[in-house]
Design a protein around this motif. Structure first.
Motif, PDB file in Angstrom:
ATOM      1  N   GLY A 207       1.121  -1.175   0.011  1.00 32.61           N
ATOM      2  CA  GLY A 207       0.130   0.364  -0.373  1.00 32.61           C
ATOM      3  C   GLY A 207       0.787   1.253   0.051  1.00 32.61           C
ATOM      4  N   ASN A 208       0.355   2.426  -0.345  1.00 33.15           N
ATOM      5  CA  ASN A 208       0.715   3.378  -0.346  1.00 33.15           C
ATOM      6  C   ASN A 208       0.526   4.267   0.516  1.00 33.15           C
ATOM      7  OD1 ASN A 208       2.848   5.266  -1.230  1.00 33.15           O
ATOM      8  ND2 ASN A 208       3.037   4.755  -3.166  1.00 33.15           N
ATOM      9  N   ASP A 209       1.632   5.241   1.460  1.00 35.46           N
ATOM     10  CA  ASP A 209       0.235   6.888   1.304  1.00 35.46           C
ATOM     11  C   ASP A 209       0.685   7.870   1.543  1.00 35.46           C
ATOM     12  OD1 ASP A 209       2.690   6.382   2.778  1.00 35.46           O
ATOM     13  OD2 ASP A 209       1.717   6.537   5.157  1.00 35.46           O
ATOM     14  N   CYS A 210       1.512   7.655  -0.016  1.00 36.41           N
ATOM     15  CA  CYS A 210       1.682   8.636  -0.896  1.00 36.41           C
ATOM     16  C   CYS A 210       1.328   9.790  -2.026  1.00 36.41           C
ATOM     17  CB  CYS A 210       3.523   8.858  -0.444  1.00 36.41           C
ATOM     18  SG  CYS A 210       4.835   9.743  -1.288  1.00 36.41           S
ATOM     19  N   ASP A 211       1.593  10.305  -2.233  1.00 40.54           N
ATOM     20  CA  ASP A 211       1.096  10.299  -3.542  1.00 40.54           C
ATOM     21  C   ASP A 211       2.315  11.100  -4.577  1.00 40.54           C
ATOM     22  OD1 ASP A 211      -2.045  11.013  -3.259  1.00 40.54           O
ATOM     23  OD2 ASP A 211      -1.262  12.489  -1.415  1.00 40.54           O
ATOM     24  N   LEU A 212       2.534  11.677  -3.848  1.00 44.77           N
ATOM     25  CA  LEU A 212       3.822  12.489  -5.021  1.00 44.77           C
ATOM     26  C   LEU A 212       5.714  12.322  -3.713  1.00 44.77           C
ATOM     27  CD1 LEU A 212       5.509  15.769  -4.997  1.00 44.77           C
ATOM     28  CD2 LEU A 212       3.212  16.257  -5.447  1.00 44.77           C
ATOM     29  N   VAL A 213       6.808  12.409  -4.600  1.00 45.85           N
ATOM     30  CA  VAL A 213       8.129  12.912  -4.043  1.00 45.85           C
ATOM     31  C   VAL A 213       8.559  14.070  -4.427  1.00 45.85           C
ATOM     32  CG1 VAL A 213       9.956  11.930  -3.386  1.00 45.85           C
ATOM     33  CG2 VAL A 213       8.101  10.362  -3.532  1.00 45.85           C
ATOM     34  N   LEU A 214       8.839  15.105  -3.351  1.00 42.51           N
ATOM     35  CA  LEU A 214       9.253  16.250  -3.741  1.00 42.51           C
ATOM     36  C   LEU A 214      11.287  15.884  -4.460  1.00 42.51           C
ATOM     37  CD1 LEU A 214       8.423  19.603  -4.578  1.00 42.51           C
ATOM     38  CD2 LEU A 214       8.692  20.005  -2.169  1.00 42.51           C
ATOM     39  N   CYS A 215      11.329  16.560  -5.405  1.00 44.27           N
ATOM     40  CA  CYS A 215      12.761  16.222  -4.777  1.00 44.27           C
ATOM     41  C   CYS A 215      14.240  17.249  -4.895  1.00 44.27           C
ATOM     42  CB  CYS A 215      13.103  14.912  -6.140  1.00 44.27           C
ATOM     43  SG  CYS A 215      12.583  13.496  -6.395  1.00 44.27           S
ATOM     44  N   GLN A 216      15.095  16.791  -4.292  1.00 45.68           N
ATOM     45  CA  GLN A 216      16.141  17.570  -3.854  1.00 45.68           C
ATOM     46  C   GLN A 216      16.944  17.871  -5.713  1.00 45.68           C
ATOM     47  OE1 GLN A 216      18.999  17.469  -1.211  1.00 45.68           O
ATOM     48  NE2 GLN A 216      20.280  18.993  -1.708  1.00 45.68           N
ATOM     49  N   GLU A 217      17.094  18.985  -6.533  1.00 45.15           N
ATOM     50  CA  GLU A 217      17.808  18.880  -7.791  1.00 45.15           C
ATOM     51  C   GLU A 217      18.975  18.291  -7.672  1.00 45.15           C
ATOM     52  OE1 GLU A 217      19.648  21.938 -10.730  1.00 45.15           O
ATOM     53  OE2 GLU A 217      18.631  23.346  -9.546  1.00 45.15           O
ATOM     54  N   GLY A 218      18.960  16.597  -8.759  1.00 45.38           N
ATOM     55  CA  GLY A 218      20.595  15.953  -9.010  1.00 45.38           C
ATOM     56  C   GLY A 218      19.957  14.929  -8.091  1.00 45.38           C
ATOM     57  N   MET A 219      19.052  14.524  -7.485  1.00 44.46           N
ATOM     58  CA  MET A 219      19.205  13.569  -6.216  1.00 44.46           C
ATOM     59  C   MET A 219      18.748  12.173  -6.589  1.00 44.46           C
ATOM     60  SD  MET A 219      19.337  14.111  -2.999  1.00 44.46           S
ATOM     61  CE  MET A 219      19.610  13.308  -1.566  1.00 44.46           C
ATOM     62  N   THR A 220      19.553  11.555  -6.404  1.00 45.78           N
ATOM     63  CA  THR A 220      19.578  10.376  -7.264  1.00 45.78           C
ATOM     64  C   THR A 220      19.316   8.958  -6.277  1.00 45.78           C
ATOM     65  OG1 THR A 220      21.514   9.384  -7.436  1.00 45.78           O
ATOM     66  CG2 THR A 220      20.696  10.807  -9.266  1.00 45.78           C
ATOM     67  N   GLY A 221      19.220   7.719  -5.905  1.00 45.11           N
ATOM     68  CA  GLY A 221      19.930   6.458  -5.863  1.00 45.11           C
ATOM     69  C   GLY A 221      18.420   5.464  -4.600  1.00 45.11           C
ATOM     70  N   ASP A 222      18.805   5.334  -4.064  1.00 47.36           N
ATOM     71  CA  ASP A 222      17.448   4.300  -3.603  1.00 47.36           C
ATOM     72  C   ASP A 222      16.568   4.576  -3.230  1.00 47.36           C
ATOM     73  OD1 ASP A 222      20.362   2.347  -4.042  1.00 47.36           O
ATOM     74  OD2 ASP A 222      20.351   2.115  -1.781  1.00 47.36           O
ATOM     75  N   THR A 223      16.147   5.063  -2.735  1.00 46.15           N
ATOM     76  CA  THR A 223      14.650   6.314  -2.554  1.00 46.15           C
ATOM     77  C   THR A 223      13.939   6.844  -4.023  1.00 46.15           C
ATOM     78  OG1 THR A 223      15.725   7.697  -0.307  1.00 46.15           O
ATOM     79  CG2 THR A 223      13.685   8.267  -1.400  1.00 46.15           C
ATOM     80  N   LEU A 224      14.893   7.305  -4.964  1.00 43.85           N
ATOM     81  CA  LEU A 224      14.264   7.618  -6.032  1.00 43.85           C
ATOM     82  C   LEU A 224      13.254   6.189  -6.760  1.00 43.85           C
ATOM     83  CD1 LEU A 224      13.916  10.007  -7.931  1.00 43.85           C
ATOM     84  CD2 LEU A 224      15.961   9.650  -8.821  1.00 43.85           C
ATOM     85  N   ARG A 225      14.560   5.716  -7.094  1.00 41.88           N
ATOM     86  CA  ARG A 225      14.915   4.111  -7.349  1.00 41.88           C
ATOM     87  C   ARG A 225      13.062   3.211  -6.432  1.00 41.88           C
ATOM     88  NH1 ARG A 225      19.875   4.147  -8.195  1.00 41.88           N
ATOM     89  NH2 ARG A 225      20.287   2.753  -6.191  1.00 41.88           N
ATOM     90  N   ARG A 226      13.119   3.302  -5.497  1.00 43.76           N
ATOM     91  CA  ARG A 226      11.638   3.085  -5.229  1.00 43.76           C
ATOM     92  C   ARG A 226      10.651   4.140  -5.385  1.00 43.76           C
ATOM     93  NH1 ARG A 226      11.872   3.129   1.431  1.00 43.76           N
ATOM     94  NH2 ARG A 226      13.461   3.572   1.342  1.00 43.76           N
ATOM     95  N   ALA A 227      10.211   5.547  -4.912  1.00 37.08           N
ATOM     96  CA  ALA A 227       9.403   5.809  -5.512  1.00 37.08           C
ATOM     97  C   ALA A 227       8.711   5.301  -6.914  1.00 37.08           C
ATOM     98  CB  ALA A 227       9.832   7.191  -5.214  1.00 37.08           C
ATOM     99  N   GLN A 228      10.195   5.752  -8.260  1.00 36.68           N
ATOM    100  CA  GLN A 228       9.856   5.121  -9.613  1.00 36.68           C
ATOM    101  C   GLN A 228       9.310   3.703  -9.674  1.00 36.68           C
ATOM    102  OE1 GLN A 228      13.674   6.133 -10.956  1.00 36.68           O
ATOM    103  NE2 GLN A 228      12.991   7.831 -11.640  1.00 36.68           N
ATOM    104  N   ASN A 229       9.501   2.516  -8.250  1.00 32.40           N
ATOM    105  CA  ASN A 229       9.039   1.268  -8.430  1.00 32.40           C
ATOM    106  C   ASN A 229       7.334   1.317  -7.995  1.00 32.40           C
ATOM    107  OD1 ASN A 229      11.369   0.224  -9.522  1.00 32.40           O
ATOM    108  ND2 ASN A 229      12.256  -0.147  -7.872  1.00 32.40           N
ATOM    109  N   LEU A 230       7.502   2.131  -7.298  1.00 35.70           N
ATOM    110  CA  LEU A 230       6.696   1.985  -6.766  1.00 35.70           C
ATOM    111  C   LEU A 230       4.975   3.569  -7.156  1.00 35.70           C
ATOM    112  CD1 LEU A 230       7.135   2.897  -2.881  1.00 35.70           C
ATOM    113  CD2 LEU A 230       5.707   0.859  -3.484  1.00 35.70           C
ATOM    114  N   GLN A 231       5.562   3.872  -8.815  1.00 39.46           N
ATOM    115  CA  GLN A 231       5.401   4.615  -9.081  1.00 39.46           C
ATOM    116  C   GLN A 231       4.339   5.633  -8.106  1.00 39.46           C
ATOM    117  OE1 GLN A 231       1.967   1.651 -10.666  1.00 39.46           O
ATOM    118  NE2 GLN A 231       3.433   0.735 -12.308  1.00 39.46           N
TER     119      GLN A 231
END
Length: 179
Positions: free
Chosen positions: A128-152
């Motif tokens: 399940g997901n209790d999040c609508d969007l991820v607000l990203c710092q410029e140039g941010m990469t890594g596990d969190t970004l990949r996980r957010a993309q996997n969670l669509q």
């Protein structure tokens, strides 16, 4: 102040836009300026306070209003417009993806805009997901970004939030997607 006003050094949690102004020499992208936009607090030139003291009365602030900010698409200044506090990003659940400085900057702005901050992302769509969007710092990469993309989950640049505050409404996220 001699005329009965109070100078606040910190932006209060209980925003009352009818009794509060932010004095600034120009539009800015500081925490206080963005908090004022999020809270519906008019941003006006400091000369207003001086003129009020000179005339010994509270003057209409309309002619002292600063613009809300610059539109990133047109490079034109957007006039400030009245807005209800805590409504611009209302009903959104936002996760902040960035370093501690980024999170410290955006945390009060996001909550004053009416959104709920999410402290962590799920590990799977099934959970399940209790999040609508991820607000990203410029140039941010890594596990969190990949996980957010996997969670669509949409991963959106912080500039989107700035532009929402400037315009006083939620904007389309197209053009602000993190790559």
């Amino acid at each position: 102040m001699a005329a009965g006003g109070t100078v606040l050094l910190e932006f209060p949690n209980d925003v009352c836009p009818t009794k509060m102004f932010l004095l600034a020499d120009k539009t800015r992208r500081t925490v206080k300026y963005l908090l004022a936009l999020a809270g519906g607090v008019p941003c006006i030139r400091p000369v207003w306070a001086k003129d009020c003291l000179k005339q010994n009365r509270l003057l209409d602030y309309a002619e002292y209003l600063l613009p809300a900010g610059e539109c990133s698409k047109t490079n034109k200044m957007i006039p400030w417009s009245p807005r209800e506090p805590r409504t611009i990003l209302s009903k959104l659940r936002i996760f902040l993806n960035g370093d501690s400085t980024f999170k410290q900057f955006w945390n009060p702005i996001i909550t004053t805009s009416g959104a709920k901050l999410v402290s962590r992302l799920s590990y799977s769509v099934e959970a399940g997901n209790d999040c609508d969007l991820v607000l990203c710092q410029e140039g941010m990469t890594g596990d969190t970004l990949r996980r957010a993309q996997n969670l669509q989950l949409p991963c959106i640049e912080a500039e989107w939030a700035v532009q929402c505050l400037i315009k006083g409404e939620q904007l389309d996220r197209t053009g602000f997607v993190c790559m």
